[in-house]
Design a protein around this motif. Structure first.
Motif, PDB file in Angstrom:
ATOM      1  N   THR A  49      25.438  41.089  72.170  1.00 29.96           N
ATOM      2  CA  THR A  49      25.001  40.387  70.965  1.00 29.96           C
ATOM      3  C   THR A  49      23.923  39.366  71.286  1.00 29.96           C
ATOM      4  OG1 THR A  49      27.231  40.644  70.048  1.00 29.96           O
ATOM      5  CG2 THR A  49      25.769  39.061  68.977  1.00 29.96           C
ATOM      6  N   TYR A  60      20.110  39.301  69.721  1.00 29.73           N
ATOM      7  CA  TYR A  60      19.516  38.138  69.063  1.00 29.73           C
ATOM      8  C   TYR A  60      18.239  37.700  69.770  1.00 29.73           C
ATOM      9  CZ  TYR A  60      22.657  36.835  65.293  1.00 29.73           C
ATOM     10  OH  TYR A  60      23.333  36.798  64.106  1.00 29.73           O
ATOM     11  N   LEU A  77      18.730  45.707  60.806  1.00 35.38           N
ATOM     12  CA  LEU A  77      19.733  44.640  60.724  1.00 35.38           C
ATOM     13  C   LEU A  77      20.949  45.091  59.926  1.00 35.38           C
ATOM     14  CD1 LEU A  77      17.508  41.468  60.138  1.00 35.38           C
ATOM     15  CD2 LEU A  77      18.727  42.117  62.215  1.00 35.38           C
ATOM     16  N   VAL A 113      22.935  47.556  62.215  1.00 34.91           N
ATOM     17  CA  VAL A 113      23.600  46.884  63.335  1.00 34.91           C
ATOM     18  C   VAL A 113      24.777  46.056  62.854  1.00 34.91           C
ATOM     19  CG1 VAL A 113      23.321  45.117  65.116  1.00 34.91           C
ATOM     20  CG2 VAL A 113      21.568  46.873  64.810  1.00 34.91           C
ATOM     21  N   THR A 114      24.573  45.270  61.786  1.00 39.48           N
ATOM     22  CA  THR A 114      25.679  44.447  61.277  1.00 39.48           C
ATOM     23  C   THR A 114      26.782  45.315  60.672  1.00 39.48           C
ATOM     24  OG1 THR A 114      24.475  44.111  59.187  1.00 39.48           O
ATOM     25  CG2 THR A 114      24.254  42.408  60.895  1.00 39.48           C
ATOM     26  N   TYR A 154      28.974  46.307  63.593  1.00 41.28           N
ATOM     27  CA  TYR A 154      29.867  45.214  63.970  1.00 41.28           C
ATOM     28  C   TYR A 154      30.962  45.014  62.925  1.00 41.28           C
ATOM     29  CZ  TYR A 154      27.194  43.445  67.976  1.00 41.28           C
ATOM     30  OH  TYR A 154      26.594  43.288  69.200  1.00 41.28           O
ATOM     31  N   TRP A 155      30.607  45.151  61.640  1.00 44.72           N
ATOM     32  CA  TRP A 155      31.595  44.966  60.566  1.00 44.72           C
ATOM     33  C   TRP A 155      32.692  46.014  60.654  1.00 44.72           C
ATOM     34  CZ3 TRP A 155      33.162  47.811  56.235  1.00 44.72           C
ATOM     35  CH2 TRP A 155      33.865  47.098  55.265  1.00 44.72           C
ATOM     36  N   TRP A 213      30.199  35.876  68.205  1.00 48.11           N
ATOM     37  CA  TRP A 213      29.332  37.047  68.129  1.00 48.11           C
ATOM     38  C   TRP A 213      29.743  37.996  67.009  1.00 48.11           C
ATOM     39  CZ3 TRP A 213      32.149  41.415  69.251  1.00 48.11           C
ATOM     40  CH2 TRP A 213      33.322  41.243  70.007  1.00 48.11           C
ATOM     41  N   TRP A 253      28.581  35.986  63.600  1.00 48.31           N
ATOM     42  CA  TRP A 253      27.144  36.049  63.362  1.00 48.31           C
ATOM     43  C   TRP A 253      26.612  37.476  63.247  1.00 48.31           C
ATOM     44  CZ3 TRP A 253      23.636  32.170  62.412  1.00 48.31           C
ATOM     45  CH2 TRP A 253      24.146  30.873  62.472  1.00 48.31           C
ATOM     46  N   THR A 254      27.471  38.434  63.181  1.00 44.61           N
ATOM     47  CA  THR A 254      27.048  39.834  62.993  1.00 44.61           C
ATOM     48  C   THR A 254      27.838  40.460  61.847  1.00 44.61           C
ATOM     49  OG1 THR A 254      28.578  40.447  64.783  1.00 44.61           O
ATOM     50  CG2 THR A 254      26.227  40.229  65.345  1.00 44.61           C
ATOM     51  N   PHE A 279      26.997  40.898  57.482  1.00 45.13           N
ATOM     52  CA  PHE A 279      26.740  42.228  56.922  1.00 45.13           C
ATOM     53  C   PHE A 279      26.699  42.247  55.394  1.00 45.13           C
ATOM     54  CE2 PHE A 279      28.762  46.114  55.182  1.00 45.13           C
ATOM     55  CZ  PHE A 279      27.663  46.961  55.301  1.00 45.13           C
TER      56      PHE A 279
END
Length: 327
Positions: A5, A9, A35, A38-39, A42-43, A97, A100-101, A105
């Motif tokens: 992460t 960034y 973005l 990627v988010t 992570y979500w 991390w 912030w990801t 989302f």
């Protein structure tokens, strides 16, 4: 994952820094898509892996503490020191991390959908559309007016309204598709457009104009008063600026050579005449003597259309411009 992460960034900051410094042209639509993807990853990872793992670990801590207390109670020890609740809360806490990801989302997704399919903000960088649009105007562009397009690749999948003469359109500049331009549609497919001796002809008919007095044009150098006219294209009326003593000799000057369908255009000392090919549009700036447009670099293909501009939502240098609708 925290290291990965951090690297992502750092790459984002480097990309934005180079874009701001002019080292390369950024593609905001592509950046927003990346973005979002990627988010989303992570979500999903947070929802189906990391969060369940934290809950399981927290529950295991509580269960072990309960067993310890039962064992001690069986030995006659009724009072046991220690409260596992702070430790449980710490285990359940989302690491930075993921915050912030995965946490970003939903916000990024909403921005991506709004900007891709509904409305996109655009800043007027030059005086080519004066007096309709002034330098510094922040406008909204209707992305679905001409049809629904897939983001990034800009392919139309659902048609909507046809492009009409007089529309104020934002489009990807044919010489550099990474740059958005805004001009007025003067010619649609099949039209013959002539701009001769500072007069506009559409299919041989002179576009009607009437004088409106002077307009102080401070968008360029020198700042001068220019004659202002009301022009009608189709069923739309709008203001234009024409400076009689600023007669320009047009020539094709596209930076990367002849533009597509350049053979459809004839250049003379009086002006230029072009036959608009299928799937293309002829664009003009309202500030006719201070606009580099289709008279120079040719036609705008349909796949370059971004949307129809319609509203000034902010101008920090002139608050009276806020809420201005335009044709």
């Amino acid at each position: 994952m925290s290291v990965l992460t951090g690297v992502l960034y750092a790459a984002l900051v480097a990309y934005l820094g180079g874009w701001y410094a002019g080292r390369w042209n950024g593609n905001f639509a592509l950046l927003l898509f990346v973005l979002t993807a990627v988010t989303l990853f992570y979500w999903l990872a947070e929802r189906f892996h990391f969060a369940p793992a934290r809950r399981a670990a927290a529950q295991a801590l509580v269960d072990n503490d309960a067993k310890r207390r039962e064992t001690l109670a069986a030995q006659g020890i009724a009072r046991v020191d220690g409260d596992v609740e702070p430790a449980r809360q710490q285990i359940l806490q989302q690491p930075w991390w993921l915050d912030w990801t995965a946490g970003l989302f939903p916000v990024i997704l909403v921005v991506f959908l709004l900007r891709s399919f509904l409305f996109e903000p655009f800043k007027i960088p030059s005086g080519s559309m004066v007096p309709t649009l002034l330098v510094g105007d922040l406008i909204l562009v209707n992305k679905f007016h001409y049809g629904i397009r897939l983001p990034v690749i800009n392919k139309k999948i659902i048609p909507n309204n046809d492009v009409k003469r007089g529309d104020v359109m934002v489009f990807r500049y044919p010489e550099d598709p990474s740059t958005d331009f805004i001009k007025r549609v003067a010619g649609i497919p099949g039209d013959e457009i002539s701009y001769v001796n500072q007069k506009l002809y559409i299919n041989g008919q002179l576009a009607t104009t009437q004088p409106l007095g002077k307009f102080y044009d401070d968008s360029g150098s020198p700042r001068v008063y220019r004659p202002r006219f009301l022009e009608k294209l189709g069923d739309k009326e709008h203001e234009i600026l024409v400076q009689p003593d600023a007669q320009t000799f047009f020539r094709a000057d596209r930076a990367d050579g002849p533009f597509p369908f350049q053979e459809n255009c004839r250049y003379t000392v009086e002006g230029v005449t072009c036959k608009v090919p299928a799937g293309h549009y002829f664009m003009l700036g309202d500030n006719r003597d201070n606009s580099r447009d289709s008279r120079y670099w040719g036609f705008v293909p349909d796949e370059n259309i971004v949307g129809k501009a319609f509203l000034v939502w902010m101008n920090f240098g002139n608050l009276k411009r806020i809420g201005t609708f335009f044709n």
